[in-house]
Design an enzyme around this catalytic site. Structure first.
Site, mmCIF file in Angstrom:
data_model
loop_
_atom_site.group_PDB
_atom_site.id
_atom_site.type_symbol
_atom_site.label_atom_id
_atom_site.label_comp_id
_atom_site.label_asym_id
_atom_site.label_seq_id
_atom_site.Cartn_x
_atom_site.Cartn_y
_atom_site.Cartn_z
ATOM 1 N N HIS A 88 0.572 8.157 -8.827
ATOM 2 C CA HIS A 88 1.660 9.108 -8.569
ATOM 3 C C HIS A 88 2.250 9.639 -9.878
ATOM 4 O O HIS A 88 2.523 10.844 -9.998
ATOM 5 C CB HIS A 88 2.762 8.455 -7.740
ATOM 6 N N HIS A 244 -0.136 13.905 0.848
ATOM 7 C CA HIS A 244 -0.100 12.752 -0.046
ATOM 8 C C HIS A 244 -1.502 12.390 -0.534
ATOM 9 O O HIS A 244 -1.664 11.980 -1.691
ATOM 10 C CB HIS A 244 0.547 11.534 0.608
ATOM 11 N N ASP A 248 -2.635 11.942 -4.401
ATOM 12 C CA ASP A 248 -3.403 10.817 -4.949
ATOM 13 C C ASP A 248 -4.658 11.309 -5.668
ATOM 14 O O ASP A 248 -5.020 10.809 -6.741
ATOM 15 C CB ASP A 248 -3.820 9.865 -3.829
ATOM 16 N N HIS A 271 -9.191 6.448 -3.159
ATOM 17 C CA HIS A 271 -9.189 6.118 -4.584
ATOM 18 C C HIS A 271 -10.573 5.735 -5.105
ATOM 19 O O HIS A 271 -10.962 6.138 -6.206
ATOM 20 C CB HIS A 271 -8.216 4.971 -4.853
#
Length: 314
Positions: A88, A244, A248, A271
């Protein structure tokens, strides 16, 4: 279906840092450990560098070569020194066009704050941006690089600007299919993505805690989805979950180490795939070049959101 449009911003051709020190503190999402971070100016060609002040200012560069665990957050490791949940803060720094900065931190994990990048954007507002007397270098993508795994995929392709397209699909009445497609810059990131918070499913909380994760998680720093709704409303956007995920993605792409000239498409990625793409890109020296020339302004809409499911709340 809905859309959100943001004007195009032409980035500076000179490297940048921040003007003054700014700091904040909070709890780590996964460790539950309280930490303080201080943002400090850095000279040209430094890059984004974390310094563990609790370990004699040990430096950990925000670069693909230092990627460590990436299951539920992106962590960096150098010579056995770990730093967790960087995405973030990196998303905010990268989207603001800040090339050089020191981030001093006194613990193992970056604080989660409210679960979005907005507090970090406010911190960068306090710090200000300073132009340096050195040309900015870009990593220009020359040919496609892709990663595909179990129905999930991500790729980066040649383009004249940094653009991301992020698609998610969760079997939940508040989520479903959501897609963000945007040119990334300070204004578009602030308006479209910065306030979107991290989220989890209530059914996953105990298994994650059993794994030693989300010790600092709360209804103040994450959206918690129940079987058919949520524990803590309202949403900041009807498609906050997709936004969001795009946030990321940008934070993880910052690990390329230079501003990107390329278009990234992520389909149900996370991720692990984000950082695999960065590593694969950096390892294939024929797929990119470093240039000091910006490729030119985009004539495309800077941000276009394609929504499916819940109506937009903004």
């Amino acid at each position: 279906m809905g859309c959100n449009m943001v004007g195009f911003w032409n980035p500076s051709m000179f490297q940048t840092s921040i003007q003054r020190v700014a700091e904040t503190h909070g709890v780590g999402l996964h460790t539950g450990v309280e930490s303080r971070i201080r943002l400090l100016p850095a000279p040209a060609d430094t890059g984004i560098v974390f310094r563990r002040v609790d370990l004699d200012q040990f430096p950990i560069e925000a670069h693909g070569r230092n990627v460590a665990r990436v299951s539920y957050a992106t962590s960096l490791m150098k010579k056995g020194v770990l730093l967790s949940t960087t995405e973030h803060l990196l998303a905010a720094i990268y989207s603001c066009g800040i090339d050089n900065i020191f981030i001093d931190i006194d613990a193992i994990e970056v604080p989660i704050l409210d679960g979005s990048a907005e507090p970090f954007m406010k911190l960068l507002d306090q710090a200000g941006i300073r132009k340096l007397r050195r040309q900015r270098r870009f990593l220009r993508v020359l040919r496609p690089v892709e990663v595909v795994e179990d129905g999930r995929r991500i790729g980066i392709y040649p383009a004249d600007e940094f653009r991301v397209r992020c698609y998610v699909n969760f079997a939940h009445p508040l989520v479903g299919q959501q897609e963000v497609d945007m040119v990334v810059n300070r204004e578009s990131f602030r308006q479209v993505l910065s306030r979107a918070r991290t989220f989890c499913f209530e059914s996953d909380i105990e298994p994650l805690r059993a794994m030693g994760l989300i010790r600092g998680g709360s209804l103040e720093n994450a959206i918690v989805l129940t079987k058919n709704g949520m524990l803590n409303g309202p949403l900041r956007y009807g498609d906050e979950f997709g936004r969001h995920k795009a946030l990321d993605l940008i934070g993880d792409l910052a690990l390329a180490g230079l501003p990107l000239q390329g278009r990234v498409e992520a389909h149900k990625a996370g991720h692990a795939l984000h950082t695999q793409l960065v590593s694969k890109l950096l390892a294939d020296r024929t797929s990119w070049e470093i240039t000091t020339r910006e490729r030119g302004r985009s004539r495309a809409t800077a941000a276009h959101l394609v929504l499916s499911g819940a109506p937009a709340a903004d």
